[in-house]
Motif scaffolding. Structure first.
Motif, mmCIF file in Angstrom:
data_model
loop_
_atom_site.group_PDB
_atom_site.id
_atom_site.type_symbol
_atom_site.label_atom_id
_atom_site.label_comp_id
_atom_site.label_asym_id
_atom_site.label_seq_id
_atom_site.Cartn_x
_atom_site.Cartn_y
_atom_site.Cartn_z
ATOM 1 N N UNK A 166 -6.227 13.941 -29.087
ATOM 2 C CA UNK A 166 -6.940 13.123 -28.012
ATOM 3 C C UNK A 166 -7.397 11.764 -28.263
ATOM 4 N N UNK A 167 -8.104 11.830 -29.459
ATOM 5 C CA UNK A 167 -8.764 10.517 -29.893
ATOM 6 C C UNK A 167 -8.124 9.430 -30.281
ATOM 7 N N UNK A 168 -6.773 9.861 -30.882
ATOM 8 C CA UNK A 168 -5.832 8.911 -31.184
ATOM 9 C C UNK A 168 -5.060 8.376 -30.004
ATOM 10 N N UNK A 169 -4.641 9.386 -29.039
ATOM 11 C CA UNK A 169 -3.926 8.847 -27.877
ATOM 12 C C UNK A 169 -4.609 8.153 -26.709
ATOM 13 N N UNK A 170 -5.763 8.359 -26.846
ATOM 14 C CA UNK A 170 -6.941 7.744 -25.911
ATOM 15 C C UNK A 170 -6.916 6.500 -26.055
ATOM 16 N N UNK A 171 -7.037 6.050 -27.075
ATOM 17 C CA UNK A 171 -7.436 4.622 -27.757
ATOM 18 C C UNK A 171 -6.212 4.113 -28.561
ATOM 19 N N UNK A 172 -5.446 4.583 -28.946
ATOM 20 C CA UNK A 172 -4.390 3.706 -29.646
ATOM 21 C C UNK A 172 -2.998 4.094 -29.063
ATOM 22 N N UNK A 231 0.898 -1.140 0.008
ATOM 23 C CA UNK A 231 -0.067 -0.036 0.207
ATOM 24 C C UNK A 231 0.638 1.137 -0.137
ATOM 25 N N UNK A 232 0.773 1.919 -1.087
ATOM 26 C CA UNK A 232 1.504 3.421 -0.958
ATOM 27 C C UNK A 232 0.661 4.200 -1.916
ATOM 28 N N UNK A 233 0.518 5.483 -1.343
ATOM 29 C CA UNK A 233 -0.514 6.401 -1.742
ATOM 30 C C UNK A 233 0.015 7.489 -2.914
ATOM 31 N N UNK A 234 1.397 6.991 -3.317
ATOM 32 C CA UNK A 234 2.033 8.019 -4.193
ATOM 33 C C UNK A 234 1.867 7.646 -5.785
ATOM 34 N N UNK A 235 1.523 8.402 -6.552
ATOM 35 C CA UNK A 235 1.236 8.377 -7.981
ATOM 36 C C UNK A 235 2.805 8.743 -8.583
ATOM 37 N N UNK A 236 3.454 8.044 -9.210
ATOM 38 C CA UNK A 236 4.596 8.387 -9.890
ATOM 39 C C UNK A 236 4.481 8.346 -11.290
ATOM 40 N N UNK A 237 3.579 7.578 -12.188
ATOM 41 C CA UNK A 237 3.508 7.900 -13.342
ATOM 42 C C UNK A 237 2.243 8.375 -13.990
ATOM 43 N N UNK A 238 2.224 8.922 -14.968
ATOM 44 C CA UNK A 238 0.977 9.873 -15.474
ATOM 45 C C UNK A 238 -0.345 9.026 -15.861
ATOM 46 N N UNK A 239 0.178 7.570 -16.072
ATOM 47 C CA UNK A 239 -0.992 6.836 -16.374
ATOM 48 C C UNK A 239 -0.476 5.344 -16.107
ATOM 49 N N UNK A 240 -1.568 4.565 -16.050
ATOM 50 C CA UNK A 240 -1.393 2.956 -15.593
ATOM 51 C C UNK A 240 -0.947 2.182 -17.131
ATOM 52 N N UNK A 241 -1.315 2.478 -18.079
ATOM 53 C CA UNK A 241 -1.540 1.733 -19.194
ATOM 54 C C UNK A 241 -1.036 2.534 -20.576
ATOM 55 N N UNK A 242 -0.420 2.279 -21.255
ATOM 56 C CA UNK A 242 -0.116 2.745 -22.648
ATOM 57 C C UNK A 242 -1.041 2.691 -23.692
ATOM 58 N N UNK A 243 -1.063 3.115 -24.865
ATOM 59 C CA UNK A 243 -2.085 3.262 -25.612
ATOM 60 C C UNK A 243 -2.597 1.707 -26.251
ATOM 61 N N UNK A 244 -1.769 0.814 -25.984
ATOM 62 C CA UNK A 244 -1.935 -0.622 -26.401
ATOM 63 C C UNK A 244 -2.610 -1.307 -25.411
ATOM 64 N N UNK A 245 -2.820 -0.799 -24.139
ATOM 65 C CA UNK A 245 -3.421 -1.433 -23.057
ATOM 66 C C UNK A 245 -2.465 -2.093 -22.078
ATOM 67 N N UNK A 246 -1.091 -1.889 -22.657
ATOM 68 C CA UNK A 246 -0.062 -2.823 -21.704
ATOM 69 C C UNK A 246 0.352 -1.752 -20.493
ATOM 70 N N UNK A 247 0.665 -2.666 -19.633
ATOM 71 C CA UNK A 247 0.877 -1.939 -18.218
ATOM 72 C C UNK A 247 1.986 -1.219 -18.048
ATOM 73 N N UNK A 248 1.991 -0.138 -17.387
ATOM 74 C CA UNK A 248 3.059 0.703 -17.074
ATOM 75 C C UNK A 248 3.379 0.539 -15.573
ATOM 76 N N UNK A 249 4.412 -0.045 -15.093
ATOM 77 C CA UNK A 249 4.714 -0.659 -14.023
ATOM 78 C C UNK A 249 5.432 0.423 -13.106
#
Length: 750
Positions: free
Chosen positions: A592-598, A144-162
């Motif tokens: 926006x439309x491209x980066x949100x879903x691709x 459990x850690x409350x800190x956000x260190x990456x701007x998003x959790x997944x890239x445009x392919x749906x792959x995890x950004x750990x």
């Protein structure tokens, strides 16, 4: 489907030369950041060539210099690496408790927060210490850690950004787990760092915090850990075994295999990801499958999601709605599944599921007032139709309205026409005042609406009066009047399809429906599915309407994006870019439309599909270049440096061509220089000092004024320059640092 003949996934399949997602980590070893493999990134990377006096590389470098280069490369890689073996964190409390049940190991809860001295010592040293990690293997650990260190959790392919500090987990996972842990185990006290051991029976074995000696944690782990049993070796599991395992290591292996295997196998895994007869589910597989390039994989994920909607987070249905865009049958199946989720959910999830279910239910339906096919035919035959009141009003509107009122008193038989003209006069004058910010606009709008209503009481078939009423009601926020006017007026206005009045009535009707929908949603009330069909139909017509304004198109794009009507949004955006290829706002929506879903690389093909006149080419090329800068920075955030370099190269090409066609676009040179500097930073992070020096030299030659400005990631070219100088001198390339410093000074870099 299982790789080798014995049912296992082969090492060759798993270690194919396909770049992994950013920060992806092996369950059992060290991992460099960037696009490295699970072992050693340097093994497959071409060696950086020794720079010549010009700094561009020389294959004839001597052995001593080559050794220095290799040492510097290793140092940069080590600086970017996660030191030591990763902690075997589990992704969720449910997964961890299932593993506790299967193995008999106790649960270990670790609490950590950024900036606190003991927490930092644990995160950067103890959690990366092989001996400590071995002690932890006697437990099933969660963080459990409350800190956000990456701007998003997944890239445009749906792959995890750990998380690059702790490895293996997403920020959302180590943040989202805390409330449940607090409720069950923290006994009303929030403090970090903290380590709690919980037996399989739920007994608290130890609860350690506010320690003067962190060695007490090691002692507790030795005393209470169960080391005689281990988790199954994921290397020996076939696909079915991986699907059945809640272990994060198994999930990682399955997801990596999914990313690299053939379409047929991806389709099979996606279809099985949410099986009802299995305790373990795989929403991350579904997420990747929904963004897959192959239709069969996406369809398998949509089928699984429609059958088992309760087995994934509600937010995943945003991806599903996009994947199903243009397929009403699939949208309706998803709608039915979401309705079941909403009936069992609470709070924000319930509201979200209800709203999206109703939106999907109406997708692709028939509008109550607009037939897009009929309107399209009418527009084709009325392309040259005269405008009706397109000019802004000039003069004193009250004098004109007074004259019309006098004429009305003298000729009451012409009441419908005169009242309609009176309404049109007041409406156009009000619009002119709205633009100039005058307060009298509201009074004129009320006069316009009143005159139109009087005309319609005399003749309900007065088409022009319905159009005025719709526009006036829309501008006043009178939802009911705008909808009523649209329902009555639009079937008649199809005979004047190309007119400004028709376009305004279509917008008023669509926005009236949208406002009514929002009001119903706020009250948690259902709405008829035809409301969505009305909105889609109106904007399908407006996408190609000759009188549609840029403002109307942007309002429509915002509406369709908020409603997640993706097929309608894409159609309207294409029309908006055809009509307004140099619109800044339209290009923002495109990005926006491209980066949100691709993946970010999709921005290139998106711009290649645009059609525009030669006169607009410099501006569109500039927007293309800017989009590539945005893509490059997103790719850097996602840990994909090679793809980022390719995006920067395209950006430089587009900015150069834009400036060549239009020399007044001096900021094209500024952005090109920023792109060169971005390339220099990427090369530096990879340990490629020669290419980094070359890129920084090009940045200075292009526009030295760009060196003091931050890019989208907060890094200035000047900062990159200082880092490069330091790296060159550490590598005994001081001669290149001096030469580069001289060149940059001569170019005007301070």
């Amino acid at each position: 489907l299982d790789g080798d003949g014995d049912g296992r996934i082969s090492s060759a399949e798993l270690n194919a030369p396909t770049a992994l997602a950013a920060g992806r980590s092996s369950a059992r070893g060290t991992q460099t950041r960037g696009n490295a493999t699970e072992t050693d990134a340097a093994a497959d990377r071409p060696a950086a060539s020794e720079p010549t006096a010009g700094g561009d590389g020389d294959d004839g470098a001597n052995a001593a210099a080559r050794r220095r280069r290799d040492a510097e490369l290793a140092r940069v890689q080590a600086a970017n690496a996660v030191d030591g073996p990763l902690m075997p964190w589990q992704r969720s409390l449910d997964d961890a408790l299932e593993l506790v049940r299967r193995t008999g190991k106790p649960l270990l809860i670790c609490v950590n927060t950024a900036g606190e001295m003991a927490s930092e010592a644990l995160a950067t040293r103890r959690y990366r210490d092989p001996q400590f990690v071995e002690l932890v293997r006697g437990f099933i650990p969660v963080l459990a850690s409350p800190d956000q260190r990456t701007p998003r959790d997944h890239d445009g392919r749906g792959w995890r950004i750990e998380d690059d500090k702790f490895g293996r987990l997403l920020n959302a996972e180590h943040i989202g787990i805390e409330p449940t842990l607090f409720e069950r185990y923290f006994r009303g006290t929030r403090v970090a760092p903290r380590h709690i051991g919980v037996s399989p029976a739920g007994e608290i074995l130890f609860d350690l915090y506010l320690l003067n000696n962190l060695g007490a944690i090691d002692d507790a782990l030795r005393r209470h850990g169960k080391f005689d049993t281990g988790l199954p070796d994921v290397d020996v599991l076939d696909v079915e075994g991986l699907l059945a395992s809640p272990d994060a290591a198994a999930r990682e292996r399955l997801e990596t295999y999914f990313q690299r295997t053939v379409e047929e196998t991806r389709t099979y895994i996606a279809r099985r990801a949410l099986d009802a007869d299995r305790v373990v589910q795989h929403p991350e597989i579904v997420r990747m499958a929904l963004r897959d390039a192959d239709d069969s994989v996406r369809n398998a994920a949509l089928t699984a999601l429609a059958e088992h909607p309760e087995r994934v987070p509600v937010e995943l249905f945003t991806d599903a709605a996009r994947a199903a865009a243009g397929d009403p049958a699939t949208c309706h199946a998803l709608s039915a599944g979401l309705a079941r989720v909403a009936s069992a959910a609470e709070g924000a999830d319930r509201t979200r599921a209800q709203r999206l279910s109703l939106v999907l239910a109406g997708t692709g339906g028939a509008s109550s007032a607009v037939d897009p096919t009929l309107w399209s035919l009418a527009l084709a035959s009325a392309e040259g139709a005269a405008d009706d009141g397109g000019a802004t009003f000039e003069g004193n509107p009250y004098e004109v309205m007074g004259l019309l009122s006098e004429r009305l008193a003298a000729r009451p038989d012409d009441g419908v026409q005169l009242r309609t003209l009176l309404a049109q006069t007041a409406l156009r004058a009000a619009e002119t005042m709205i633009v100039s910010g005058e307060r009298e606009a509201g009074t004129l709008l009320a006069d316009s609406q009143d005159a139109a209503e009087r005309a319609l009481r005399a003749d309900p078939g007065a088409t022009a009066a319905w159009a005025v009423l719709a526009r006036a009601a829309h501008l006043q926020g009178d939802v009911d009047a705008a909808i009523r006017a649209g329902e009555h007026g639009l079937p008649r206005l199809v005979l004047q399809a190309g007119s400004r009045a028709a376009a305004e009535t279509l917008e008023a009707f669509a926005q009236g429906r949208h406002r009514a929908l929002n009001e119903a949603s706020s009250a948690e009330s259902a709405w008829p599915s035809t409301w969505i069909a009305d909105i889609e139909a109106c904007y399908a017509v407006l996408a190609d309407h000759p009188r549609t304004t840029e403002e109307q198109l942007l309002t429509g794009l915002d509406t369709l994006a908020r409603l997640e009507l993706h097929a309608a949004f894409d159609q309207l955006l294409a029309g908006a870019l055809r009509r307004h290829p140099t619109s800044t706002a339209c290009h923002e929506y495109l990005r926006w439309s491209v980066l949100e879903f691709a993946p970010p690389e999709a921005l290139g093909p998106a711009y290649e599909q645009l059609a525009y006149d030669d006169a607009d080419a410099p501006t569109v090329l500039w927007f293309d270049g800017y989009a590539q800068v945005v893509a490059a920075e997103r790719l850097r955030e996602n840990g994909r440096p090679d793809a980022a370099l390719a995006a920067y190269e395209r950006a430089i090409d587009r900015f150069d061509r834009s400036f060549e066609l239009e020399p007044s676009f001096e900021n094209a040179l500024w952005f090109a220089a920023q792109s060169w500097a971005g390339m220099a930073q990427v090369h530096l992070e990879q340990g490629s000092l020669g290419p980094a020096a070359h890129a920084l030299r090009q940045a200075a030659r292009t526009d030295p004024k760009a060196f003091g400005a931050e890019d989208g990631l907060g890094r200035t070219p000047a900062a990159t320059m200082r880092m490069l100088f330091a790296a060159l001198r550490r590598a005994d390339w001081g001669w290149l640092a001096d030469e580069l410093d001289l060149e940059l000074n001569e170019a005007g870099v301070q």
